[in-house]
Design an enzyme around this catalytic site. Structure first.
Site, PDB file in Angstrom:
ATOM      1  N   LYS A   1       0.740  -1.284  -0.063  1.00 38.66           N
ATOM      2  CA  LYS A   1      -0.054  -0.055   0.281  1.00 38.66           C
ATOM      3  C   LYS A   1       0.758   1.274  -0.046  1.00 38.66           C
ATOM      4  O   LYS A   1       2.259   1.248   0.358  1.00 38.66           O
ATOM      5  CB  LYS A   1      -0.932  -0.048   1.169  1.00 38.66           C
ATOM      6  CG  LYS A   1      -1.956  -1.172   1.314  1.00 38.66           C
ATOM      7  CD  LYS A   1      -2.921  -1.080   2.565  1.00 38.66           C
ATOM      8  CE  LYS A   1      -3.955  -2.131   2.536  1.00 38.66           C
ATOM      9  NZ  LYS A   1      -4.827  -2.084   3.622  1.00 38.66           N
TER      10      LYS A   1
ATOM     11  N   TYR B   1     -12.722  -3.308  -2.348  1.00 38.95           N
ATOM     12  CA  TYR B   1     -13.026  -3.063  -0.851  1.00 38.95           C
ATOM     13  C   TYR B   1     -14.552  -2.683  -0.769  1.00 38.95           C
ATOM     14  O   TYR B   1     -15.114  -2.149  -0.016  1.00 38.95           O
ATOM     15  CB  TYR B   1     -12.396  -1.930  -0.248  1.00 38.95           C
ATOM     16  CG  TYR B   1     -10.903  -2.082  -0.060  1.00 38.95           C
ATOM     17  CD1 TYR B   1     -10.486  -3.119   0.880  1.00 38.95           C
ATOM     18  CD2 TYR B   1     -10.176  -1.122  -0.379  1.00 38.95           C
ATOM     19  CE1 TYR B   1      -9.302  -3.129   1.246  1.00 38.95           C
ATOM     20  CE2 TYR B   1      -8.919  -1.039   0.125  1.00 38.95           C
ATOM     21  CZ  TYR B   1      -8.450  -2.476   0.652  1.00 38.95           C
ATOM     22  OH  TYR B   1      -7.094  -2.466   1.129  1.00 38.95           O
TER      23      TYR B   1
ATOM     24  N   ASN C   1      -1.809   0.205   7.230  1.00 42.98           N
ATOM     25  CA  ASN C   1      -1.149  -0.918   7.685  1.00 42.98           C
ATOM     26  C   ASN C   1      -0.472  -1.691   6.661  1.00 42.98           C
ATOM     27  O   ASN C   1      -0.231  -2.833   6.715  1.00 42.98           O
ATOM     28  CB  ASN C   1      -2.315  -1.739   8.240  1.00 42.98           C
ATOM     29  CG  ASN C   1      -3.593  -2.047   7.048  1.00 42.98           C
ATOM     30  OD1 ASN C   1      -3.243  -1.835   6.172  1.00 42.98           O
ATOM     31  ND2 ASN C   1      -4.451  -2.794   7.556  1.00 42.98           N
TER      32      ASN C   1
ATOM     33  N   HIS D   1      -1.963  -5.591   1.787  1.00 34.46           N
ATOM     34  CA  HIS D   1      -3.035  -6.087   1.655  1.00 34.46           C
ATOM     35  C   HIS D   1      -2.604  -7.474   1.431  1.00 34.46           C
ATOM     36  O   HIS D   1      -1.904  -7.475   0.362  1.00 34.46           O
ATOM     37  CB  HIS D   1      -3.932  -5.547   0.536  1.00 34.46           C
ATOM     38  CG  HIS D   1      -5.067  -6.455   0.017  1.00 34.46           C
ATOM     39  ND1 HIS D   1      -6.271  -6.675   0.806  1.00 34.46           N
ATOM     40  CD2 HIS D   1      -5.265  -7.412  -0.964  1.00 34.46           C
ATOM     41  CE1 HIS D   1      -6.733  -7.554   0.263  1.00 34.46           C
ATOM     42  NE2 HIS D   1      -6.320  -8.201  -0.949  1.00 34.46           N
TER      43      HIS D   1
ATOM     44  N   GLU E   1      -9.013 -11.707  -6.955  1.00 31.53           N
ATOM     45  CA  GLU E   1      -8.043 -10.411  -6.781  1.00 31.53           C
ATOM     46  C   GLU E   1      -7.135 -10.538  -8.085  1.00 31.53           C
ATOM     47  O   GLU E   1      -6.762  -9.276  -8.168  1.00 31.53           O
ATOM     48  CB  GLU E   1      -7.898 -10.366  -5.423  1.00 31.53           C
ATOM     49  CG  GLU E   1      -9.021 -10.057  -4.448  1.00 31.53           C
ATOM     50  CD  GLU E   1      -8.597  -9.953  -3.051  1.00 31.53           C
ATOM     51  OE1 GLU E   1      -7.418 -10.207  -2.605  1.00 31.53           O
ATOM     52  OE2 GLU E   1      -9.334  -9.522  -2.101  1.00 31.53           O
TER      53      GLU E   1
HETATM   54  P1  IDP Z   1      -7.602  -6.779   6.148  1.00 36.02           P
HETATM   55  O1  IDP Z   1      -6.976  -5.589   5.123  1.00 36.02           O
HETATM   56  O2  IDP Z   1      -6.826  -7.280   7.282  1.00 36.02           O
HETATM   57  O3  IDP Z   1      -8.274  -8.132   4.968  1.00 36.02           O
HETATM   58  P2  IDP Z   1     -10.285  -5.710   6.093  1.00 36.02           P
HETATM   59  O4  IDP Z   1     -11.237  -5.726   7.090  1.00 36.02           O
HETATM   60  O5  IDP Z   1     -10.675  -6.383   4.624  1.00 36.02           O
HETATM   61  O6  IDP Z   1      -9.031  -6.105   6.762  1.00 36.02           O
HETATM   62  O7  IDP Z   1     -10.041  -4.252   5.679  1.00 36.02           O
HETATM   63  C1  IDP Z   1      -9.550  -3.738   4.688  1.00 36.02           C
HETATM   64  C2  IDP Z   1      -8.887  -2.557   4.818  1.00 36.02           C
HETATM   65  O8  IDP Z   1      -9.573  -1.279   5.211  1.00 36.02           O
HETATM   66  C3  IDP Z   1      -7.794  -2.695   6.047  1.00 36.02           C
HETATM   67  O9  IDP Z   1      -6.426  -3.231   5.611  1.00 36.02           O
HETATM   68  C4  IDP Z   1      -7.419  -1.352   6.540  1.00 36.02           C
HETATM   69  O10 IDP Z   1      -6.578  -0.501   5.563  1.00 36.02           O
HETATM   70  C5  IDP Z   1      -8.863  -0.854   6.164  1.00 36.02           C
HETATM   71  N1  IDP Z   1      -9.844  -0.666   7.477  1.00 36.02           N
HETATM   72  C6  IDP Z   1     -10.273  -1.746   8.048  1.00 36.02           C
HETATM   73  N2  IDP Z   1     -10.997  -1.577   9.154  1.00 36.02           N
HETATM   74  C7  IDP Z   1     -10.523  -0.045   9.472  1.00 36.02           C
HETATM   75  C8  IDP Z   1     -11.036   0.625  10.571  1.00 36.02           C
HETATM   76  O11 IDP Z   1     -11.799   0.501  11.109  1.00 36.02           O
HETATM   77  N3  IDP Z   1     -10.539   1.999  10.268  1.00 36.02           N
HETATM   78  C9  IDP Z   1      -9.809   2.410   9.391  1.00 36.02           C
HETATM   79  N4  IDP Z   1      -9.391   1.422   8.217  1.00 36.02           N
HETATM   80  C10 IDP Z   1      -9.476   0.158   8.428  1.00 36.02           C
HETATM   81 MG    MG Z   2      -9.836  -7.961   3.779  1.00 34.69          MG
END
Ligand code: IDP
Ligand code: MG
Length: 154
Positions: free
Chosen positions: A9, A49, A112, A115, A126
């Site tokens: 990212k 997303y 974070n 992905h 994907e």
């Molecule tokens: P993952 O990346 O661990 O699979 P997902 O729930 O699929 O998690 O969420 C996708 C991305 O959306 C996360 O990696 C993060 O960047 C963002 N995200 C998820 N939950 C939150 C939140 O509560 N606040 C801000 N960003 C979030």
């Molecule tokens: Mg995810």
């Protein structure tokens, strides 16, 4: 054997962590079968997303994912989807265990770093979303015989 999708990212690209993260995957034994830089469009992100478009933070996620180009990778190996998710760690970098990529490179729920596809089915979807068929290379390095035992390669 499986192939999974990883996105480095903007939080990885803009911090200059690309090399270190690619190195971790290669050191583990995963084979890079595809890798390119791209600027993600809003349309592609809304598709990718789709499970989050109604969440209040979605506009911030869009902005964050478009802050710079990203690197998309196709990683191949035994149980690659699960192995890469384990290496990625929990979504929130503050909760991700030390030793995981998010645990070692981030302190945020949004910024974070990576992905990673969360299931074999989603990895297939994907990979098609981010790569054309001729951008994935089905080579097998000769070192594979020192990476796996024969039964694991079936
Ligand atoms: P993952 O990346 O661990 O699979 P997902 O729930 O699929 O998690 O969420 C996708 C991305 O959306 C996360 O990696 C993060 O960047 C963002 N995200 C998820 N939950 C939150 C939140 O509560 N606040 C801000 N960003 C979030
Ligand atoms: Mg995810």
């Amino acid at each position: 054997m499986e192939t999974t999708l990883v996105i480095l990212k903007p939080s990885a690209v803009l911090h200059g962590y690309v090399g270190q993260i690619v190195q971790r995957f290669q050191q583990k034994g995963l084979v890079v079968r595809g890798m390119k830089m791209m600027q993600l469009s809003e349309g592609l992100l809304r598709e990718h997303y789709a499970h989050l478009v109604d969440r209040p933070f979605f506009p911030f996620l869009l902005r964050s994912m478009q802050a710079s180009p990203v690197i998309v990778m196709a990683l191949w190996g035994k149980d690659a989807v699960e192995v890469v998710r384990m290496m990625t760690g929990a979504t929130n970098g503050r909760k991700a265990l030390p030793g995981t990529i998010r645990g070692d490179f981030s302190v945020s729920g949004q910024e974070n770093i990576v992905h990673a596809s969360d299931s074999i089915e989603n990895a297939e979807i994907e990979l098609k979303r981010f790569f054309k068929p001729d951008e994935i290379f089905e080579y097998i390095p000769s070192s594979i015989v020192y990476t796996y035992e024969p039964d694991e390669l079936k």
